[in-house]
Design an enzyme around this catalytic site. Structure first.
Site, PDB file in Angstrom:
ATOM      1  N   CYS A  82       0.838  -1.204   0.000  1.00 56.22           N
ATOM      2  CA  CYS A  82       0.000   0.000   0.000  1.00 56.22           C
ATOM      3  C   CYS A  82       0.874   1.256   0.000  1.00 56.22           C
ATOM      4  O   CYS A  82       0.607   2.212  -0.735  1.00 56.22           O
ATOM      5  CB  CYS A  82      -0.911  -0.017   1.219  1.00 56.22           C
ATOM      6  SG  CYS A  82      -1.960   1.434   1.327  1.00 56.22           S
ATOM      7  N   CYS A 106      -5.126  -2.220   6.551  1.00 55.40           N
ATOM      8  CA  CYS A 106      -5.704  -0.946   6.109  1.00 55.40           C
ATOM      9  C   CYS A 106      -7.140  -1.062   5.616  1.00 55.40           C
ATOM     10  O   CYS A 106      -7.984  -0.275   5.976  1.00 55.40           O
ATOM     11  CB  CYS A 106      -4.815  -0.271   5.068  1.00 55.40           C
ATOM     12  SG  CYS A 106      -3.870  -1.391   4.028  1.00 55.40           S
TER      13      CYS A 106
END
Length: 373
Positions: free
Chosen positions: A103, A200
């Site tokens: 990410c 996340c």
């Protein structure tokens, strides 16, 4: 005193206290600050409540308080293509991925950085606990955050020199309690907001439930290394090497009543191997192979070095010898290591500096493959 007013910094704001204080500090230092909220995942829950909406309200409240413009940008497609597909592919392959590393590499410091440039950014900034230092040759070195407990260089280890050249980490020299204190003193709306946990995009959801929506679980046999059948497992993807508990065999005796751990996987036969004792011999290895090897600055195509490494977040450093060949490397441990997990990141350090890292493919014990996938 430097005049920072002509330097535009675009801050990735999540609605949490760290990124709020990041924006505040830069504003106080006179930078031209813009806040950007990234929506990477459609996280509407079963009651129709989207946590991203709540987080965006917090971003708006803080941005209004410190008087900076703010925007929201949607990276759901980029996230799905570059992070989530990778995440699922790793689980399908019997591995345990680290989506945060990907990410940062693909979204927070690529898609977001590109977007920030369209806003005329000179730099981007995030609330990560890490530090960047530029040497006399203009090369940027990434150092651990001053708060050992919060240092996030492990997750930033795949960032390139180009990305680091454009990045600021204003919290890098601070301890977490100091950050909260700054937020409270300034009366920021997020001062008392608790830190987010979990992956996340999953947030606080039940991981097993979440994964089963995307990958059908295949039940199979659970066995000891010497062939004793211990019952059924729920699907190899739900277990990680070195995991204790969650196997439903806690009461079964053997060994010296030591707890049971996941000690191996055989993807082709769909077998989960379990063993007793934290330091079960099947959990110990002496070297690993890694791919996606990447350094934060230019390195030769082929070289060998001695340094320290982390094999998981918040683990003490271990001494290693690294033999690099292109984007692959062999990492040899000075001392045997426990539960080296394929799919996780191996990250290299020289003292305080994070040099880069790679993704673990395979662990070995004295040259023999550990049956971890």
């Amino acid at each position: 005193m430097t005049d920072n007013s002509k330097t535009r910094v675009v801050v990735g704001m999540s609605g949490g206290v760290d990124s709020s204080v990041t924006a505040l500090l830069l504003k106080e230092q006179g930078y031209d600050v813009i806040g950007v909220f990234m929506k990477n995942w459609d996280d509407t829950d079963e009651f129709g409540v989207c946590t991203a909406t709540e987080d965006y309200k917090d971003v708006a409240a803080v941005a209004d308080q410190i008087d900076i413009p703010y925007y929201s940008v949607n990276f759901e497609k980029e996230y799905w293509d570059r992070v989530f597909e990778y995440f699922l592919a790793e689980y399908r392959a019997g591995r345990t991925p680290n989506p945060d590393v990907m990410c940062n590499k693909e979204i927070k410091f690529k898609a977001f950085l590109d977007y920030a440039m369209t806003l005329g950014a000179d730099y981007v900034a995030t609330g990560h606990y890490a530090q960047v230092v530029r040497d006399e040759d203009g090369i940027v070195h990434m150092l651990r955050g001053a708060d050992n407990n919060k240092d996030q260089t492990y997750f930033l280890s795949q960032l390139s020199q180009e990305q680091l050249q454009k990045t600021m980490f204003p919290l890098g020299h601070l301890q977490k309690p100091e950050v909260r204190e700054i937020a409270e003193r300034a009366g920021l709306a997020t001062a008392k907001k608790k830190d987010s946990t979990g992956i996340c995009f999953i947030g606080e959801k039940n991981f097993k439930e979440f994964l089963s929506q995307y990958l059908p679980a295949q039940k199979g046999r659970m066995m000891t290394i010497d062939g004793r059948d211990m019952g059924e497992h729920n699907g190899l993807m739900y277990y990680t090497i070195g995991q204790r508990g969650g196997m439903g065999i806690g009461g079964q005796k053997g060994g010296d009543n030591a707890p049971w751990f996941v000690v191996g996987k055989d993807l082709s036969k769909n077998i989960l191997y379990v063993g007793q004792g934290f330091h079960h011999e099947s959990l110990m290895s002496t070297s690993l192979d890694a791919s996606m090897i990447h350094f934060t600055r230019d390195m030769p195509e082929e070289f060998e070095m001695e340094c320290t490494a982390k094999f998981r977040y918040r683990q003490p450093d271990s001494k290693v010898t690294v033999k690099v060949k292109g984007d692959k490397s062999e990492v040899i441990f000075a001392e045997p290591q426990r539960a080296i997990t394929p799919g996780q990141a191996v990250v290299f350090y020289d003292g305080q500096e994070c040099l880069g890292g790679g993704i673990i493919d395979q662990a070995y014990k004295d040259g023999k493959v550990c049956q971890y996938i």
